[in-house]
Design a protein around this motif. Structure first.
Motif, PDB file in Angstrom:
ATOM      1  N   LEU A  74       0.855  -1.178   0.000  1.00 64.08           N
ATOM      2  CA  LEU A  74       0.000   0.000   0.000  1.00 64.08           C
ATOM      3  C   LEU A  74       0.896   1.235   0.000  1.00 64.08           C
ATOM      4  O   LEU A  74       1.732   1.389   0.883  1.00 64.08           O
ATOM      5  N   PHE A  75       0.717   2.088  -1.003  1.00 63.73           N
ATOM      6  CA  PHE A  75       1.424   3.361  -1.071  1.00 63.73           C
ATOM      7  C   PHE A  75       0.400   4.469  -0.917  1.00 63.73           C
ATOM      8  O   PHE A  75      -0.625   4.489  -1.609  1.00 63.73           O
ATOM      9  N   TYR A  76       0.666   5.404  -0.005  1.00 58.99           N
ATOM     10  CA  TYR A  76      -0.245   6.512   0.261  1.00 58.99           C
ATOM     11  C   TYR A  76       0.542   7.819   0.192  1.00 58.99           C
ATOM     12  O   TYR A  76       1.630   7.926   0.761  1.00 58.99           O
ATOM     13  N   PHE A  77      -0.017   8.805  -0.517  1.00 57.93           N
ATOM     14  CA  PHE A  77       0.613  10.121  -0.617  1.00 57.93           C
ATOM     15  C   PHE A  77      -0.411  11.190  -0.285  1.00 57.93           C
ATOM     16  O   PHE A  77      -1.498  11.232  -0.874  1.00 57.93           O
ATOM     17  N   SER A  78      -0.066  12.071   0.656  1.00 57.82           N
ATOM     18  CA  SER A  78      -0.884  13.228   0.998  1.00 57.82           C
ATOM     19  C   SER A  78      -0.012  14.470   0.860  1.00 57.82           C
ATOM     20  O   SER A  78       0.978  14.632   1.580  1.00 57.82           O
ATOM     21  N   GLY A  79      -0.368  15.314  -0.085  1.00 56.12           N
ATOM     22  CA  GLY A  79       0.407  16.523  -0.331  1.00 56.12           C
ATOM     23  C   GLY A  79      -0.083  17.194  -1.600  1.00 56.12           C
ATOM     24  O   GLY A  79      -1.169  16.884  -2.104  1.00 56.12           O
ATOM     25  N   HIS A  80       0.721  18.096  -2.128  1.00 55.51           N
ATOM     26  CA  HIS A  80       0.357  18.791  -3.359  1.00 55.51           C
ATOM     27  C   HIS A  80       0.644  17.904  -4.565  1.00 55.51           C
ATOM     28  O   HIS A  80       1.677  17.259  -4.647  1.00 55.51           O
ATOM     29  N   GLY A  81      -0.299  17.905  -5.492  1.00 61.76           N
ATOM     30  CA  GLY A  81      -0.088  17.337  -6.814  1.00 61.76           C
ATOM     31  C   GLY A  81      -0.127  18.485  -7.802  1.00 61.76           C
ATOM     32  O   GLY A  81      -0.843  19.470  -7.600  1.00 61.76           O
ATOM     33  N   ASP A 135      -3.864  11.311  -2.305  1.00 58.69           N
ATOM     34  CA  ASP A 135      -4.695  12.366  -1.740  1.00 58.69           C
ATOM     35  C   ASP A 135      -4.039  13.694  -2.084  1.00 58.69           C
ATOM     36  O   ASP A 135      -3.375  14.323  -1.256  1.00 58.69           O
ATOM     37  N   CYS A 136      -4.179  14.065  -3.357  1.00 59.11           N
ATOM     38  CA  CYS A 136      -3.559  15.294  -3.855  1.00 59.11           C
ATOM     39  C   CYS A 136      -4.365  15.814  -5.040  1.00 59.11           C
ATOM     40  O   CYS A 136      -5.142  15.076  -5.652  1.00 59.11           O
ATOM     41  N   CYS A 137      -4.174  17.061  -5.361  1.00 61.12           N
ATOM     42  CA  CYS A 137      -4.846  17.652  -6.510  1.00 61.12           C
ATOM     43  C   CYS A 137      -4.453  16.900  -7.782  1.00 61.12           C
ATOM     44  O   CYS A 137      -3.324  16.429  -7.906  1.00 61.12           O
ATOM     45  N   TYR A 138      -5.400  16.790  -8.707  1.00 59.33           N
ATOM     46  CA  TYR A 138      -5.203  16.191 -10.022  1.00 59.33           C
ATOM     47  C   TYR A 138      -4.805  14.715  -9.968  1.00 59.33           C
ATOM     48  O   TYR A 138      -4.270  14.173 -10.931  1.00 59.33           O
ATOM     49  N   SER A 139      -5.057  14.046  -8.839  1.00 58.82           N
ATOM     50  CA  SER A 139      -4.592  12.667  -8.654  1.00 58.82           C
ATOM     51  C   SER A 139      -5.184  11.701  -9.667  1.00 58.82           C
ATOM     52  O   SER A 139      -4.574  10.673  -9.971  1.00 58.82           O
ATOM     53  N   GLY A 140      -6.353  12.001 -10.225  1.00 59.39           N
ATOM     54  CA  GLY A 140      -6.931  11.142 -11.246  1.00 59.39           C
ATOM     55  C   GLY A 140      -6.081  11.041 -12.497  1.00 59.39           C
ATOM     56  O   GLY A 140      -6.221  10.110 -13.284  1.00 59.39           O
ATOM     57  N   LYS A 141      -5.160  11.959 -12.673  1.00 55.59           N
ATOM     58  CA  LYS A 141      -4.265  11.951 -13.838  1.00 55.59           C
ATOM     59  C   LYS A 141      -3.327  10.747 -13.822  1.00 55.59           C
ATOM     60  O   LYS A 141      -2.809  10.370 -14.869  1.00 55.59           O
ATOM     61  N   ILE A 142      -3.144  10.107 -12.671  1.00 62.33           N
ATOM     62  CA  ILE A 142      -2.272   8.928 -12.599  1.00 62.33           C
ATOM     63  C   ILE A 142      -2.751   7.847 -13.559  1.00 62.33           C
ATOM     64  O   ILE A 142      -1.972   7.099 -14.113  1.00 62.33           O
ATOM     65  N   ALA A 143      -4.034   7.765 -13.759  1.00 62.14           N
ATOM     66  CA  ALA A 143      -4.593   6.746 -14.646  1.00 62.14           C
ATOM     67  C   ALA A 143      -4.757   7.258 -16.069  1.00 62.14           C
ATOM     68  O   ALA A 143      -5.273   6.552 -16.921  1.00 62.14           O
ATOM     69  N   ASP A 144      -4.330   8.481 -16.310  1.00 63.23           N
ATOM     70  CA  ASP A 144      -4.460   9.100 -17.627  1.00 63.23           C
ATOM     71  C   ASP A 144      -5.898   9.041 -18.128  1.00 63.23           C
ATOM     72  O   ASP A 144      -6.156   8.816 -19.309  1.00 63.23           O
ATOM     73  N   LEU A 145      -6.833   9.224 -17.189  1.00 69.27           N
ATOM     74  CA  LEU A 145      -8.244   9.256 -17.569  1.00 69.27           C
ATOM     75  C   LEU A 145      -8.536  10.531 -18.338  1.00 69.27           C
ATOM     76  O   LEU A 145      -7.966  11.586 -18.055  1.00 69.27           O
ATOM     77  N   GLY A 162      -4.784  -7.407  -9.509  1.00 71.65           N
ATOM     78  CA  GLY A 162      -4.619  -7.053  -8.110  1.00 71.65           C
ATOM     79  C   GLY A 162      -4.165  -5.635  -7.840  1.00 71.65           C
ATOM     80  O   GLY A 162      -3.735  -5.327  -6.742  1.00 71.65           O
ATOM     81  N   ARG A 163      -4.265  -4.747  -8.802  1.00 70.84           N
ATOM     82  CA  ARG A 163      -3.828  -3.362  -8.611  1.00 70.84           C
ATOM     83  C   ARG A 163      -5.037  -2.444  -8.478  1.00 70.84           C
ATOM     84  O   ARG A 163      -5.945  -2.497  -9.291  1.00 70.84           O
ATOM     85  N   VAL A 164      -5.014  -1.604  -7.426  1.00 74.42           N
ATOM     86  CA  VAL A 164      -6.090  -0.654  -7.190  1.00 74.42           C
ATOM     87  C   VAL A 164      -5.471   0.726  -6.997  1.00 74.42           C
ATOM     88  O   VAL A 164      -4.508   0.876  -6.237  1.00 74.42           O
ATOM     89  N   ILE A 165      -6.019   1.708  -7.702  1.00 73.89           N
ATOM     90  CA  ILE A 165      -5.564   3.086  -7.552  1.00 73.89           C
ATOM     91  C   ILE A 165      -6.762   3.920  -7.121  1.00 73.89           C
ATOM     92  O   ILE A 165      -7.782   3.947  -7.797  1.00 73.89           O
ATOM     93  N   LEU A 166      -6.637   4.575  -5.960  1.00 75.23           N
ATOM     94  CA  LEU A 166      -7.682   5.446  -5.441  1.00 75.23           C
ATOM     95  C   LEU A 166      -7.185   6.885  -5.515  1.00 75.23           C
ATOM     96  O   LEU A 166      -6.106   7.191  -5.024  1.00 75.23           O
ATOM     97  N   ALA A 167      -7.990   7.731  -6.119  1.00 75.12           N
ATOM     98  CA  ALA A 167      -7.604   9.127  -6.298  1.00 75.12           C
ATOM     99  C   ALA A 167      -8.631  10.024  -5.621  1.00 75.12           C
ATOM    100  O   ALA A 167      -9.831   9.777  -5.698  1.00 75.12           O
ATOM    101  N   SER A 168      -8.150  11.072  -4.982  1.00 79.22           N
ATOM    102  CA  SER A 168      -9.040  11.991  -4.266  1.00 79.22           C
ATOM    103  C   SER A 168      -9.699  13.013  -5.176  1.00 79.22           C
ATOM    104  O   SER A 168     -10.589  13.733  -4.754  1.00 79.22           O
ATOM    105  N   SER A 169      -9.262  13.089  -6.428  1.00 76.90           N
ATOM    106  CA  SER A 169      -9.830  14.059  -7.361  1.00 76.90           C
ATOM    107  C   SER A 169      -9.676  13.546  -8.779  1.00 76.90           C
ATOM    108  O   SER A 169      -8.950  12.586  -9.032  1.00 76.90           O
ATOM    109  N   SER A 170     -10.338  14.212  -9.699  1.00 78.87           N
ATOM    110  CA  SER A 170     -10.185  13.860 -11.108  1.00 78.87           C
ATOM    111  C   SER A 170      -8.858  14.425 -11.618  1.00 78.87           C
ATOM    112  O   SER A 170      -8.126  15.095 -10.902  1.00 78.87           O
TER     113      SER A 170
END
Length: 186
Positions: A74-81, A135-145, A162-170
């Motif tokens: 589990l990798f978790y990041f809280s900060g500015h994106g 948990d950062c701005c623009y985190s949905g960009k990780i999936a290139d949605l 088995g991979r799950v990516i949770l994003a706090s924003s689009s």
């Protein structure tokens, strides 16, 4: 049965052009408390607070390397994106570190960690179960949605056993952050 390991990163202090995020360290502590609890998570937890981009890069590479297929990570990041300085057509998510800074309101990309690096480390990892929480701005960009629901989403790129990516924003939105408490997402 593999081991359960977590790397939790909280950045509350930044260089020029960024507002501080005091809640990020509280987010990490809340996650530590839950994940270390043997009745809730029973994870081996490493936490990294207010680190530089190179320290973050090194910690991520170490975290994902040398793991077994049965491990749960589990990798978790809280900060500015930030989406970087590539303009509308070449935006990439960057995880900002303590030394990240902006000049003329644009991210100095060499002072932050490209999410592409995180994705590559995940792809190189042997663990079959990986959870990433951003948990950062623009985190949905990780999936290139694609933004605003226009066009088709290429779900093939997101597929991984088995991979799950949770994003706090689009990919185009700022995340919500309480000034002195936990983020609304956490």
């Amino acid at each position: 049965m593999g081991k359960r390991a977590a790397l939790l990163v909280g950045i509350s202090e930044y260089g020029e052009g960024f507002d501080p995020l005091p809640g990020s360290l509280k987010d990490v502590q809340a996650m530590v408390d839950i994940l270390k609890n043997p009745e809730c998570g029973a994870f081996e937890v490493d936490d990294l607070k207010n680190c530089s981009d190179t320290s973050l890069e090194t910690a991520i590479e170490r975290f994902f390397s040398g793991k077994d297929a049965e491990d749960l990570l589990l990798f978790y990041f809280s900060g500015h994106g930030d989406l970087g300085s590539g303009g509308m057509l070449n935006q990439q998510l960057h995880l900002c570190a303590q030394n990240s800074r902006k000049e003329n309101s644009r991210l100095i990309e060499s002072s932050a960690l490209s999410a592409g690096f995180l994705k590559r480390q995940m792809d190189l990892c042997r663990a079959k179960q990986i959870v990433v929480i951003l948990d950062c701005c623009y985190s949905g960009k990780i999936a290139d949605l694609l933004t605003k629901g226009e066009g088709d989403i290429d779900f093939d790129e997101l597929k991984a056993n088995g991979r799950v990516i949770l994003a706090s924003s689009s990919a185009t939105k700022a995340a919500l952050q309480e000034r002195d408490g936990l983020s609304l997402y956490t």
